[in-house]
Every structure is written in structure tokens, then in C-alpha cells.
Scaffold this motif. Structure first.
Motif, PDB file in Angstrom:
ATOM      1  N   LEU A  18       0.302  -7.944  -6.106  1.00 14.79           N
ATOM      2  CA  LEU A  18       0.669  -6.530  -6.154  1.00 14.79           C
ATOM      3  C   LEU A  18      -0.192  -5.687  -5.224  1.00 14.79           C
ATOM      4  O   LEU A  18       0.309  -4.826  -4.509  1.00 14.79           O
ATOM      5  N   LEU A  19      -1.492  -5.951  -5.211  1.00 10.88           N
ATOM      6  CA  LEU A  19      -2.391  -5.151  -4.376  1.00 10.88           C
ATOM      7  C   LEU A  19      -2.243  -5.463  -2.889  1.00 10.88           C
ATOM      8  O   LEU A  19      -2.682  -4.688  -2.046  1.00 10.88           O
ATOM      9  N   ALA A  20      -1.607  -6.575  -2.553  1.00  7.03           N
ATOM     10  CA  ALA A  20      -1.394  -6.954  -1.159  1.00  7.03           C
ATOM     11  C   ALA A  20      -0.060  -6.452  -0.592  1.00  7.03           C
ATOM     12  O   ALA A  20       0.247  -6.695   0.569  1.00  7.03           O
ATOM     13  N   LEU A  21       0.707  -5.725  -1.387  1.00  4.11           N
ATOM     14  CA  LEU A  21       2.022  -5.251  -0.933  1.00  4.11           C
ATOM     15  C   LEU A  21       1.885  -4.187   0.158  1.00  4.11           C
ATOM     16  O   LEU A  21       0.928  -3.411   0.158  1.00  4.11           O
ATOM     17  N   PRO A  22       2.870  -4.110   1.059  1.00  5.70           N
ATOM     18  CA  PRO A  22       2.869  -3.050   2.073  1.00  5.70           C
ATOM     19  C   PRO A  22       3.178  -1.685   1.446  1.00  5.70           C
ATOM     20  O   PRO A  22       3.421  -1.590   0.242  1.00  5.70           O
ATOM     21  N   VAL A  23       3.209  -0.642   2.258  1.00  2.22           N
ATOM     22  CA  VAL A  23       3.395   0.735   1.786  1.00  2.22           C
ATOM     23  C   VAL A  23       4.700   0.920   1.018  1.00  2.22           C
ATOM     24  O   VAL A  23       4.742   1.637   0.027  1.00  2.22           O
ATOM     25  N   SER A  30      10.144  -5.043  -6.032  1.00  5.44           N
ATOM     26  CA  SER A  30       9.772  -4.132  -7.106  1.00  5.44           C
ATOM     27  C   SER A  30      10.317  -4.609  -8.448  1.00  5.44           C
ATOM     28  O   SER A  30       9.625  -4.571  -9.460  1.00  5.44           O
ATOM     29  N   ASN A  31      11.550  -5.076  -8.440  1.00  2.00           N
ATOM     30  CA  ASN A  31      12.151  -5.612  -9.669  1.00  2.00           C
ATOM     31  C   ASN A  31      11.307  -6.757 -10.206  1.00  2.00           C
ATOM     32  O   ASN A  31      11.062  -6.850 -11.410  1.00  2.00           O
ATOM     33  N   THR A  65       5.201   1.763  -2.794  1.00  4.19           N
ATOM     34  CA  THR A  65       4.257   0.877  -3.476  1.00  4.19           C
ATOM     35  C   THR A  65       3.220   1.643  -4.290  1.00  4.19           C
ATOM     36  O   THR A  65       2.857   1.222  -5.393  1.00  4.19           O
ATOM     37  N   ALA A  66       2.746   2.776  -3.800  1.00  3.73           N
ATOM     38  CA  ALA A  66       1.748   3.563  -4.545  1.00  3.73           C
ATOM     39  C   ALA A  66       2.303   3.970  -5.910  1.00  3.73           C
ATOM     40  O   ALA A  66       1.593   3.916  -6.920  1.00  3.73           O
ATOM     41  N   ASP A  67       3.571   4.368  -5.958  1.00  4.30           N
ATOM     42  CA  ASP A  67       4.198   4.738  -7.233  1.00  4.30           C
ATOM     43  C   ASP A  67       4.339   3.523  -8.146  1.00  4.30           C
ATOM     44  O   ASP A  67       4.126   3.611  -9.356  1.00  4.30           O
ATOM     45  N   LEU A  68       4.691   2.395  -7.562  1.00  3.71           N
ATOM     46  CA  LEU A  68       4.828   1.159  -8.334  1.00  3.71           C
ATOM     47  C   LEU A  68       3.484   0.754  -8.936  1.00  3.71           C
ATOM     48  O   LEU A  68       3.389   0.448 -10.124  1.00  3.71           O
TER      49      LEU A  68
END
Length: 76
Positions: A18-23, A30-31, A65-68
Motif C-alpha cells: 500500500l505504501l509503495a503505490l503511485p499517486v 483500490s478494490n 492514493t492519499a485518500d485511499l
């Protein structure tokens, strides 16, 4: 070669993933992070009821990603 960190839970994502995801990520990613099935995720996005911010870019859905991460309690 990187070890598969989600081995044993093919649908989920661990904290490192999760922390390695792009912007922004696609709706499928996300699902997976939220434990939603494909149909349910798209249904929520189309209704405007997805649990975090979704951008509609042409035919594609993208999730900020920030919201996720905030939703999952992993925001910095």
C-alpha cells in the motif's frame, strides 16, 4: 527476485504494498486494497458512493492514493 508478499491472500494487499503505490491507482488496485470485488467497486464508483475520491478519466476510473491510505489509516 522479490518474494510475493501477498502469498496466501491473493486478493489483499499488505502495508508495504500500500505504501509503495503511485499517486493514483486504477480501480482494480483500490478494490483489492479495500477487499471489494470488481463488480461492487465499479458499482460504487458509478454511483458516486466509493469510500474515497475517484477520478473519472475518459472510460477509466482512478483513485487518489492519499485518500485511499487515509481511509485505511495509513496516512502520514
Amino acid at each position: 527476485m522479490r518474494e510475493n508478499s501477498t502469498e496466501g491472500s491473493p486478493k489483499g494487499m499488505n502495508r508495504e504494498d500500500l505504501l509503495a503505490l503511485p499517486v493514483v491507482v486504477d480501480l482494480e488496485t483500490s478494490n483489492r486494497a479495500l477487499g471489494l470485488g470488481r463488480s461492487k467497486g465499479y458499482e460504487l464508483a458509478k454511483r458516486g458512493a466509493y469510500p474515497c475520491k475517484v477520478l473519472r478519466l475518459g472510460n477509466a476510473y482512478r483513485v487518489v492514493t492519499a485518500d485511499l491510505l487515509m481511509l485505511l489509516g495509513l496516512a502520514a
